[in-house]
Design a protein around this motif. Sequence first.
Motif, PDB file in Angstrom:
ATOM      1  N   SER A  63      -5.911  -3.598  -9.745  1.00 14.79           N
ATOM      2  CA  SER A  63      -4.909  -2.961  -8.637  1.00 14.79           C
ATOM      3  C   SER A  63      -5.084  -3.375  -7.445  1.00 14.79           C
ATOM      4  O   SER A  63      -6.727  -3.501  -7.536  1.00 14.79           O
ATOM      5  N   GLU A  69       1.077  -1.153   0.137  1.00 12.53           N
ATOM      6  CA  GLU A  69       1.415  -1.227  -1.062  1.00 12.53           C
ATOM      7  C   GLU A  69       0.331  -1.383  -2.052  1.00 12.53           C
ATOM      8  O   GLU A  69      -0.756  -2.470  -1.708  1.00 12.53           O
ATOM      9  N   TYR A  70       0.206  -1.020  -3.311  1.00 12.65           N
ATOM     10  CA  TYR A  70      -0.806  -1.331  -4.489  1.00 12.65           C
ATOM     11  C   TYR A  70       0.200  -2.691  -5.830  1.00 12.65           C
ATOM     12  O   TYR A  70       1.363  -1.564  -6.112  1.00 12.65           O
ATOM     13  N   TRP A  71      -0.812  -3.582  -6.292  1.00 14.53           N
ATOM     14  CA  TRP A  71       0.194  -4.374  -6.680  1.00 14.53           C
ATOM     15  C   TRP A  71      -0.964  -3.962  -8.286  1.00 14.53           C
ATOM     16  O   TRP A  71      -1.968  -3.938  -7.793  1.00 14.53           O
ATOM     17  N   PRO A  95      10.366  -2.906  -7.139  1.00 17.40           N
ATOM     18  CA  PRO A  95       9.588  -2.049  -6.375  1.00 17.40           C
ATOM     19  C   PRO A  95      10.901  -1.942  -5.098  1.00 17.40           C
ATOM     20  O   PRO A  95      11.387  -2.458  -4.652  1.00 17.40           O
TER      21      PRO A  95
END
Length: 164
Positions: A63, A69-71, A95
């Motif tokens: 991550s 934002e967190y991917w 998302p």
Amino acid sequence: MLTIILLSVATCLVFLYFKYSNRPKNFPPGPRGFPVVGYLPFFGTNPGESFYKLKEKYGTVVSVQVGREYWVILNGFDTIHNALLKEGEKFSGRPSNYIFEIITKGKGLVGVDYGPAWKTLRKFGNQALKGFGVGKKSMEEHIIEEIPFLLESLTSSGNKTIQV
């Protein structure tokens, strides 16, 4: 006096950064990024190569923070296969995007998250397309029948534009 105020403000900013930049619970491991931009400056010109380097350090599921934002990045065939085929419902969501929500007002097929509303809209869309002949053999036969006429008109026109 000014030094104390600046030091206090800097301390508060660092505290707020660490308080609000924590990963969500049960998130995979990954590198920390900068405030505001996250890990984006480290992607470089070839993000795929950067992701591969992260795979070597953190494993096949990583991550990273991109902006606010967190991917979650999946590296490796087995991991992607497991996620998309065996755990498909967990990975089939969309998302949320604030600007997109304002434009569409929560309506439409593209921005709908996976669930009952998405299934209903998909079913309706497929039925509407079937009404136009999509997926039927008769439509394909009509197209194949018209291709020679299209090719003839294109070759006879030379380099001139044509109207159909």
